[in-house]
Design a protein around this motif. Structure first.
Motif, mmCIF file in Angstrom:
data_model
loop_
_atom_site.group_PDB
_atom_site.id
_atom_site.type_symbol
_atom_site.label_atom_id
_atom_site.label_comp_id
_atom_site.label_asym_id
_atom_site.label_seq_id
_atom_site.Cartn_x
_atom_site.Cartn_y
_atom_site.Cartn_z
ATOM 1 N N ILE A 7 40.878 58.570 42.316
ATOM 2 C CA ILE A 7 40.504 57.257 42.575
ATOM 3 C C ILE A 7 41.361 56.151 42.034
ATOM 4 O O ILE A 7 41.244 55.249 42.638
ATOM 5 C CB ILE A 7 39.182 57.271 41.475
ATOM 6 C CG1 ILE A 7 38.025 58.264 42.052
ATOM 7 C CG2 ILE A 7 38.680 55.774 41.338
ATOM 8 C CD1 ILE A 7 36.722 58.285 40.883
ATOM 9 N N GLU A 8 42.023 56.524 41.194
ATOM 10 C CA GLU A 8 43.435 55.581 40.721
ATOM 11 C C GLU A 8 44.224 55.481 41.802
ATOM 12 O O GLU A 8 44.468 54.161 41.805
ATOM 13 C CB GLU A 8 44.003 56.043 39.389
ATOM 14 C CG GLU A 8 44.925 55.152 39.104
ATOM 15 C CD GLU A 8 46.317 55.869 39.404
ATOM 16 O OE1 GLU A 8 47.190 55.251 40.245
ATOM 17 O OE2 GLU A 8 47.010 57.165 39.231
ATOM 18 N N LYS A 9 44.657 56.283 42.559
ATOM 19 C CA LYS A 9 45.460 56.274 43.626
ATOM 20 C C LYS A 9 44.886 55.499 44.828
ATOM 21 O O LYS A 9 45.498 54.879 45.432
ATOM 22 C CB LYS A 9 45.900 57.749 44.064
ATOM 23 C CG LYS A 9 46.756 58.387 43.210
ATOM 24 C CD LYS A 9 47.849 57.785 42.968
ATOM 25 C CE LYS A 9 48.606 58.945 41.957
ATOM 26 N NZ LYS A 9 50.060 58.095 41.400
ATOM 27 N N ALA A 10 43.427 55.497 44.787
ATOM 28 C CA ALA A 10 42.914 54.769 45.995
ATOM 29 C C ALA A 10 42.734 53.215 45.682
ATOM 30 O O ALA A 10 42.428 52.567 46.594
ATOM 31 C CB ALA A 10 41.530 55.315 46.309
ATOM 32 N N ALA A 11 42.686 52.937 44.298
ATOM 33 C CA ALA A 11 42.511 51.759 43.957
ATOM 34 C C ALA A 11 43.547 50.722 44.370
ATOM 35 O O ALA A 11 44.709 50.990 44.475
ATOM 36 C CB ALA A 11 42.459 51.536 42.345
ATOM 37 N N LYS A 12 43.321 49.569 44.596
ATOM 38 C CA LYS A 12 44.451 48.504 44.965
ATOM 39 C C LYS A 12 44.975 47.777 43.765
ATOM 40 O O LYS A 12 44.391 48.002 42.640
ATOM 41 C CB LYS A 12 43.835 47.339 45.615
ATOM 42 C CG LYS A 12 42.999 47.941 47.223
ATOM 43 C CD LYS A 12 42.424 46.529 47.732
ATOM 44 C CE LYS A 12 42.155 46.932 49.223
ATOM 45 N NZ LYS A 12 41.227 48.054 49.249
ATOM 46 N N PRO A 13 46.259 47.612 43.676
ATOM 47 C CA PRO A 13 47.010 47.187 42.773
ATOM 48 C C PRO A 13 46.326 46.018 42.066
ATOM 49 O O PRO A 13 45.539 45.155 42.576
ATOM 50 C CB PRO A 13 48.408 46.480 43.316
ATOM 51 C CG PRO A 13 48.508 47.220 44.472
ATOM 52 C CD PRO A 13 47.284 47.511 44.960
ATOM 53 N N GLY A 14 46.336 46.132 40.648
ATOM 54 C CA GLY A 14 45.514 44.916 40.057
ATOM 55 C C GLY A 14 43.961 45.256 39.789
ATOM 56 O O GLY A 14 43.102 44.410 39.297
ATOM 57 N N MET A 15 43.260 46.429 40.124
ATOM 58 C CA MET A 15 42.016 46.443 40.452
ATOM 59 C C MET A 15 41.872 47.627 39.689
ATOM 60 O O MET A 15 42.382 48.541 39.176
ATOM 61 C CB MET A 15 41.626 46.593 41.853
ATOM 62 C CG MET A 15 41.875 45.874 42.621
ATOM 63 S SD MET A 15 40.780 44.353 42.531
ATOM 64 C CE MET A 15 39.340 44.738 42.870
ATOM 65 N N ILE A 16 40.383 47.776 39.160
ATOM 66 C CA ILE A 16 39.672 48.931 38.478
ATOM 67 C C ILE A 16 38.705 49.527 39.534
ATOM 68 O O ILE A 16 37.709 48.717 39.733
ATOM 69 C CB ILE A 16 39.107 48.590 37.054
ATOM 70 C CG1 ILE A 16 40.229 47.916 36.185
ATOM 71 C CG2 ILE A 16 38.237 49.754 36.458
ATOM 72 C CD1 ILE A 16 39.600 47.080 34.871
ATOM 73 N N TYR A 17 38.852 50.477 39.613
ATOM 74 C CA TYR A 17 37.826 51.491 40.826
ATOM 75 C C TYR A 17 37.309 52.467 39.735
ATOM 76 O O TYR A 17 37.873 53.075 38.810
ATOM 77 C CB TYR A 17 38.618 52.170 41.431
ATOM 78 C CG TYR A 17 38.850 51.256 43.031
ATOM 79 C CD1 TYR A 17 39.105 49.641 42.853
ATOM 80 C CD2 TYR A 17 38.924 51.822 44.207
ATOM 81 C CE1 TYR A 17 39.215 48.934 43.985
ATOM 82 C CE2 TYR A 17 38.993 50.764 45.313
ATOM 83 C CZ TYR A 17 39.328 49.581 45.114
ATOM 84 O OH TYR A 17 39.384 48.717 46.179
ATOM 85 N N ILE A 18 35.732 52.599 39.796
ATOM 86 C CA ILE A 18 34.999 53.694 39.371
ATOM 87 C C ILE A 18 34.126 54.283 40.268
ATOM 88 O O ILE A 18 33.934 53.964 41.310
ATOM 89 C CB ILE A 18 34.202 53.053 38.076
ATOM 90 C CG1 ILE A 18 33.068 52.181 38.679
ATOM 91 C CG2 ILE A 18 35.298 52.245 37.039
ATOM 92 C CD1 ILE A 18 31.995 51.522 37.614
ATOM 93 N N SER A 19 34.008 55.510 40.005
ATOM 94 C CA SER A 19 33.069 56.416 40.786
ATOM 95 C C SER A 19 31.433 56.168 40.558
ATOM 96 O O SER A 19 31.298 55.324 39.450
ATOM 97 C CB SER A 19 33.196 57.818 40.441
ATOM 98 O OG SER A 19 32.631 58.052 39.235
ATOM 99 N N GLU A 20 30.874 56.696 41.316
ATOM 100 C CA GLU A 20 29.272 56.430 41.139
ATOM 101 C C GLU A 20 28.970 57.121 39.903
ATOM 102 O O GLU A 20 27.944 56.706 39.249
ATOM 103 C CB GLU A 20 28.615 56.967 42.581
ATOM 104 C CG GLU A 20 27.112 56.339 42.391
ATOM 105 C CD GLU A 20 26.353 56.694 43.854
ATOM 106 O OE1 GLU A 20 25.204 55.914 43.937
ATOM 107 O OE2 GLU A 20 26.970 57.302 44.546
ATOM 108 N N SER A 21 29.450 58.239 39.697
ATOM 109 C CA SER A 21 29.214 59.105 38.553
ATOM 110 C C SER A 21 29.377 58.196 37.112
ATOM 111 O O SER A 21 28.368 58.120 36.285
ATOM 112 C CB SER A 21 29.938 60.205 38.290
ATOM 113 O OG SER A 21 29.618 61.067 37.263
#
Length: 345
Positions: free
Chosen positions: A297-311
């Motif tokens: 998920i971290e690798k899929a995130a754009k620079p400067g962004m916080i991505y989280i899973s639905e879990s």
């Protein structure tokens, strides 16, 4: 079918139960939905009876974020195995917020011994989960106040019993890495690159500890942190990304240094925690698919962004969840189906 299974007397009795109760036929069509289910989910009986649980009514996910209605559904298991099932799942409330429930599903037989339906009884365990998290936080907090001698003695006793030390835990995993680290090293040299990482990681360590998390390991230009409470992980990520890093980059700019850019990915679920290594050197760490998915998920995130899973999103309090927007369904490496991710706005 419905009349043979649900009489007025049974309906009246089930409506008197505070737990949520619903009954489905072998095609997973909902035959009955009690008052408790209405209170817990926000869905009225007339909205769900006659529909299939596959129609996106509650969209149950398991602890690792897998959508059960199109996969490993406990109700399907009951019809396939005739065995009662028990699970902790996260349905979607009518207001759009996920919440944890403990559910029990059992088969219903006709006079000939054939399964004609299944009955599911579920209970909102939000308060129980909050208490569990509070207990875990209390244990961690105690480590700050007992004497060093006492703490080290207890730690050594635990370390000597390696089998007992290994356990499955519900945790939230945060991955963070530096964007463009290879290019940074080429432009600034190895010594400056190491100094930059130490500067950044030092700040992250302080913030993680303040949020009652632990930095599990450093992997090159990345770090992995663990949290008992997903809300704490979000607070730490938010403070790192939107407060500490901008201030650090302001100071670096004043000193003529290149700014640092990072991205963060967060995932929640059951991990295996234990001593990993040899008899001479080992680390207490966490492993499993939940950990690997957090990294992806971290690798899929754009620079400067916080991505989280639905879990992870399913474990957040409403005010924190409102800070996120859907980031789309993304195919992560190693996953058979795309995962729904959310980004912090």
């Amino acid at each position: 079918m419905e009349k043979a299974i649900i009489t007025k007397e049974i309906e009246k009795y089930l409506d008197s139960i505070f737990d949520g109760v619903y009954i489905v036929d072998p095609d997973r069509k909902i035959l009955f939905w009690n008052r408790g289910a209405e209170e817990i989910t926000g869905y009225k009986r007339e909205e769900v009876v006659g529909r299939s649980c596959r129609d996106g009514i509650l969209n149950h996910i398991d602890e690792d974020g897998n959508l059960l209605c199109v996969g490993n559904c406990p109700i399907v298991k009951v019809f396939e195995t005739s065995e009662p099932q028990r699970a902790k799942v996260y349905p979607l409330h009518r207001n759009g917020k996920r919440f944890p429930v403990e559910t029990h599903i059992s088969p219903i037989y006709d006079d000939d011994g054939s399964i004609v339906a299944s009955i599911e009884v579920f209970r909102d365990i939000s308060a129980v989960e909050d208490y569990r998290i509070l207990q875990e936080k209390f244990k961690k907090l105690i480590q700050r106040y007992v004497s060093a001698t006492t703490f080290e003695e207890v730690k050594q006793l635990a370390a000597n019993d390696r089998i007992a030390q290994t356990k499955v835990r519900d945790m939230t995993i945060l991955y963070m890495d530096v964007v463009g680290f290879t290019s940074y090293t080429e432009l600034n040299g190895a010594e400056e690159a190491i100094a930059m990482l130490n500067e950044l990681f030092g700040i992250c360590d302080v913030i993680t500890r303040e949020a009652l998390g632990d930095i599990d390991k450093f992997v090159g230009d990345a770090l992995m942190a663990t949290f008992i409470d997903a809300n704490d992980a979000i607070n730490a990520a938010d403070k790192i990304m939107n407060q500490a890093l901008p201030e650090l980059n302001r100071i670096r700019n004043e000193n003529g240094k290149q700014p640092i850019h990072i991205r963060i990915g967060i995932n929640s679920g059951n991990v295996l925690q234990g001593d990993i290594g040899t008899k001479d050197r080992s680390d207490l760490t966490v492993i499993g698919d939940v950990v690997n998915t957090a990294s992806r998920i971290e690798k899929a995130a754009k620079p400067g962004m916080i991505y989280i899973s639905e879990s992870t999103a399913s474990r957040l309090k409403s005010d924190i969840f409102r800070q996120f927007a859907p980031a789309g369904s993304i195919q992560l490496r190693g996953k058979k189906t795309p995962m729904q991710l959310f980004r912090m706005e």
